[in-house]
Design a protein around this motif. Structure first.
Motif, short mmCIF file in Angstrom:
data_model
loop_
_atom_site.label_atom_id
_atom_site.label_comp_id
_atom_site.label_asym_id
_atom_site.label_seq_id
_atom_site.Cartn_x
_atom_site.Cartn_y
_atom_site.Cartn_z
N ASN A 1 2.41 12.13 -11.55
CA ASN A 1 1.40 12.92 -10.84
C ASN A 1 1.22 14.29 -11.47
N THR B 1 3.44 -0.60 -12.10
CA THR B 1 3.69 0.17 -10.88
C THR B 1 5.14 0.14 -10.47
N MET C 1 0.82 -1.19 0.00
CA MET C 1 0.00 0.00 0.00
C MET C 1 0.87 1.26 0.00
N ASP C 2 2.02 1.19 0.65
CA ASP C 2 2.90 2.36 0.70
C ASP C 2 3.36 2.77 -0.69
N GLU C 3 3.48 1.80 -1.60
CA GLU C 3 3.90 2.13 -2.97
C GLU C 3 2.86 2.95 -3.70
N LEU C 4 1.59 2.78 -3.33
CA LEU C 4 0.51 3.47 -4.03
C LEU C 4 0.20 4.85 -3.47
N LYS C 5 0.72 5.18 -2.29
CA LYS C 5 0.42 6.47 -1.67
C LYS C 5 0.70 7.67 -2.58
N PRO C 6 1.80 7.68 -3.33
CA PRO C 6 2.04 8.85 -4.19
C PRO C 6 0.98 9.03 -5.28
N ILE D 1 -2.43 8.35 -4.89
CA ILE D 1 -3.79 8.43 -4.35
C ILE D 1 -4.55 9.62 -4.93
#
Length: 92
Positions: free
Chosen positions: A65, A54, A1-6, A8
């Protein structure tokens, strides 16, 4: 989940933009069945790209982003500009 934080913010606003674009398509008189099929194909493609890309894309998260946010912003402005004539008709 930490990999997806950027990602969100991009995921949330991207989904909102997808709803706006779908509403534009329906408002423009596009066949809703065809629009739904194309939307499902696009979502499936993005899911596959996101799932398998990813690890490669994580080092470019800041660039992705920015570009994604810029695209969402531009599409949102376009949607608002195109809806202005209908809004102005409502007030006259």
């Amino acid at each position: 989940m930490d990999e997806l934080k950027p990602f969100i913010g991009l995921l949330i606003f991207g989904n909102i933009e997808n709803l706006i674009l779908a509403a534009q398509g329906v408002g423009a008189g596009v066949n809703p069945i065809g629009l739904a099929i194309l939307s499902l194909i696009a979502v499936t493609c993005w899911l596959l790209i996101g799932t398998f890309g990813t690890k490669v894309a994580i080092k470019y998260a800041r660039h992705i982003n920015f570009i994604g946010g810029l695209a969402i912003f531009i599409l949102g402005i376009q949607a608002m500009v195109e809806s202005l004539p209908g809004i102005l008709k409502f007030f006259h």
